[in-house]
Design a protein around this motif. Structure first.
Motif, PDB file in Angstrom:
ATOM      1  N   UNK A  94     -11.711   7.539  17.063  1.00 12.21           N
ATOM      2  CA  UNK A  94     -10.470   7.597  17.778  1.00 12.21           C
ATOM      3  C   UNK A  94     -10.684   8.404  19.040  1.00 12.21           C
ATOM      4  N   UNK A  95     -11.310   9.522  18.946  1.00 11.40           N
ATOM      5  CA  UNK A  95     -11.576  10.384  19.873  1.00 11.40           C
ATOM      6  C   UNK A  95     -12.546   9.822  20.817  1.00 11.40           C
ATOM      7  N   UNK A  96     -13.498   9.326  20.491  1.00  7.74           N
ATOM      8  CA  UNK A  96     -14.630   8.469  21.192  1.00  7.74           C
ATOM      9  C   UNK A  96     -14.036   7.450  22.275  1.00  7.74           C
ATOM     10  N   UNK A  97     -13.254   6.654  21.357  1.00  8.88           N
ATOM     11  CA  UNK A  97     -12.797   5.387  22.365  1.00  8.88           C
ATOM     12  C   UNK A  97     -11.858   6.172  23.235  1.00  8.88           C
ATOM     13  N   UNK A  98     -10.946   6.987  23.001  1.00  7.35           N
ATOM     14  CA  UNK A  98      -9.944   7.582  23.820  1.00  7.35           C
ATOM     15  C   UNK A  98     -10.411   8.493  25.047  1.00  7.35           C
ATOM     16  N   UNK A  99     -11.523   9.153  24.661  1.00  4.99           N
ATOM     17  CA  UNK A  99     -12.128  10.014  25.883  1.00  4.99           C
ATOM     18  C   UNK A  99     -12.951   9.056  26.878  1.00  4.99           C
ATOM     19  N   UNK A 100     -13.686   7.714  26.230  1.00  4.75           N
ATOM     20  CA  UNK A 100     -14.516   7.059  27.034  1.00  4.75           C
ATOM     21  C   UNK A 100     -13.510   6.361  27.928  1.00  4.75           C
ATOM     22  N   UNK A 135     -16.771  18.323  20.147  1.00  2.00           N
ATOM     23  CA  UNK A 135     -17.362  18.462  21.484  1.00  2.00           C
ATOM     24  C   UNK A 135     -18.349  17.451  21.880  1.00  2.00           C
ATOM     25  N   UNK A 136     -19.174  16.871  20.996  1.00  7.82           N
ATOM     26  CA  UNK A 136     -19.980  15.848  21.113  1.00  7.82           C
ATOM     27  C   UNK A 136     -19.262  14.440  21.687  1.00  7.82           C
ATOM     28  N   UNK A 137     -18.052  14.289  21.439  1.00 18.19           N
ATOM     29  CA  UNK A 137     -17.483  13.273  21.703  1.00 18.19           C
ATOM     30  C   UNK A 137     -17.465  13.143  23.188  1.00 18.19           C
ATOM     31  N   UNK A 138     -17.048  14.285  23.671  1.00 21.49           N
ATOM     32  CA  UNK A 138     -17.097  14.269  25.109  1.00 21.49           C
ATOM     33  C   UNK A 138     -18.567  14.369  25.940  1.00 21.49           C
ATOM     34  N   UNK A 139     -19.538  14.400  25.072  1.00 21.07           N
ATOM     35  CA  UNK A 139     -20.803  14.152  25.647  1.00 21.07           C
ATOM     36  C   UNK A 139     -21.008  12.820  25.586  1.00 21.07           C
TER      37      UNK A 139
END
Length: 440
Positions: free
Chosen positions: A224-230, A357-361
């Motif tokens: 979820x977070x990966x899609x949303x932050x991208x 935090x890696x999600x933001x990376x």
């Protein structure tokens, strides 16, 4: 509401002050990195996107190591040197004069920032309990954005693309701001040490990142977070600024005021939102965040359509987009870290926060590299459609997460109805109306 959101421990309150001070420096530079590289230092749009994407790639590569070091040695021993490295790298941005130097300096910045977010979240989680953690993370985010807004308004009044020295000044000030939380942490010698007790030789290992990835609810949260932050955060520094300046044709100063509107929204709404979402489903709140982000990008897309009728209307759409986006952030900021730490154990808390935090990376690599080409296609319409659709997909993923969580993890009430005891008849009780007394 502010008093209720404040953490009980004074150490946590002092760390929140450090967040505010460092955020002021961050706000000086946050929306202008792409513009600085292209309009001031002469890098092409593609080259600038690659430099910013490289920063995300290095951060991503080093974040797992940061989480491991946090769990093994304590967040304190990791965060302090990272803050110093970050300060050196940020200050060195003032000296960038070529693509090679930009890549080198952004590498240093990435090394410093790779463990700061996860380390600070781990420290804050260790100083709060489950009952107050969501409120404190929300307050931390409000202070972060208050500082960013103060810095953004200040830099908006200072910077001038015709005077490189104005950009050099804000990067040097940003470097100084990163030393503030380091100084505060040095005054708290009992904070940030290893959370889990050291294992005896015959005790089993608590596991590593494979254990974290086997956690199915957390794995779904990461998706979820990966899609949303991208499609959300990763677009702020490149996609948002580039679309506003190049497609909607507003000035960089309007971008600065849009950031200020984002901050005002967060500061005014954060405490109220914290109060409203407490005791409610966290996954429902995350799904709503995706819908709000999608609305924000639609409003930004409208800026190009209305700007032909007047520059003021286009500028208002840019500012409105940032404000709407900020409202979504007020729900995401307390829920995401609180849910992450609700799923984590003390032995692996650093790794859980590092994965978060890696999600933001990851999104920091995908977002900048794809934003330029997408904005260049069909006058930015392809970019708008992509980020809107991505945010809505993230909402669906958030809703699918609910069935994998317990009510406590999801933040829902866990009250169990108390059964009502059946009345017991005694000889002194009068007979029920309409029925004769039972003979002995």
């Amino acid at each position: 509401m502010l008093r209720r959101a404040l953490p009980r421990r004074s150490e946590a309150r002092r760390l929140l002050v450090g967040t505010l001070l460092s955020a002021i420096g961050r706000g000086l530079t946050l929306p202008f990195l792409f513009i600085y590289f292209t309009d001031v230092r002469g890098l092409t749009d593609t080259r600038a996107g690659l430099v910013i994407g490289w920063y995300g790639a290095v951060t991503l590569a080093l974040s797992p190591l940061g989480g491991t070091l946090i769990d093994r040695f304590g967040a304190r021993r990791v965060v302090l040197p990272c803050l110093v490295i970050e300060a050196v790298g940020t200050g060195s941005l003032a000296l960038v004069d070529s693509s090679a130097s930009a890549f080198a300096v952004m590498t240093v910045v990435a090394v410093g920032s790779s463990a700061i977010w996860s380390g600070q979240n781990t420290i804050l989680a260790s100083l709060t309990d489950d009952g107050e953690r969501q409120r404190v993370f929300g307050l931390n985010f409000a202070l972060l954005n208050l500082g960013i807004g103060i810095g953004g308004m200040t830099s908006g009044a200072i910077i001038d693309t015709g005077r490189p020295g104005t950009f050099q000044t804000i990067y040097l000030l940003d470097a100084v701001s990163y030393l503030m939380p380091a100084v505060i942490l040095l005054t708290l010698p009992g904070v940030g040490h290893r959370l889990a007790a050291r294992r005896a030789a015959d005790q089993p290992s608590p596991g590593g990142y494979l254990t974290v990835l086997r956690d199915r609810p957390f794995r779904r949260l990461v998706i979820f977070a990966l899609i949303l932050t991208t499609c959300g955060y990763a677009q702020i520094e490149v996609g948002f600024a580039a679309y506003a300046v190049r497609v909607a044709e507003v000035s960089p100063r309007v971008v600065a005021w849009a950031l200020a509107a984002n901050t005002v929204t967060i500061v005014l709404a954060q405490l109220l939102v914290i109060r409203r979402i407490e005791g409610r489903s966290r996954t429902a709140a995350l799904a709503l965040v995706g819908a709000v982000f999608a609305t924000a990008w639609l409003v930004l897309g409208a800026a190009d359509l209305v700007s032909t009728g007047g520059a003021v209307l286009g500028a208002l759409c840019v500012v409105a987009c940032s404000a709407i986006f900020g409202f979504g952030e007020t729900m995401l900021s307390p829920v995401m870290p609180a849910l992450t730490n609700a799923l984590a154990t003390d032995e692996l808390r650093g790794r859980y926060n590092a994965m978060s935090s890696m999600i933001f990376g990851i999104s920091g690599v995908i977002g900048p590299v794809t934003a330029g080409p997408l904005i260049g296609a069909a006058d930015g319409k392809v970019w708008v459609a992509t980020v809107v659709g991505g945010c809505l997909v993230a909402s669906l993923v958030a809703l699918s997460l609910r069935r994998l969580l317990s009510a406590e993890q999801d933040g829902r009430p866990t009250t169990v109805p108390t059964p009502t005891p059946a009345p017991v008849s005694t000889p002194s009780d009068p007979p029920a109306r309409g029925h004769p007394p039972t003979p002995a």
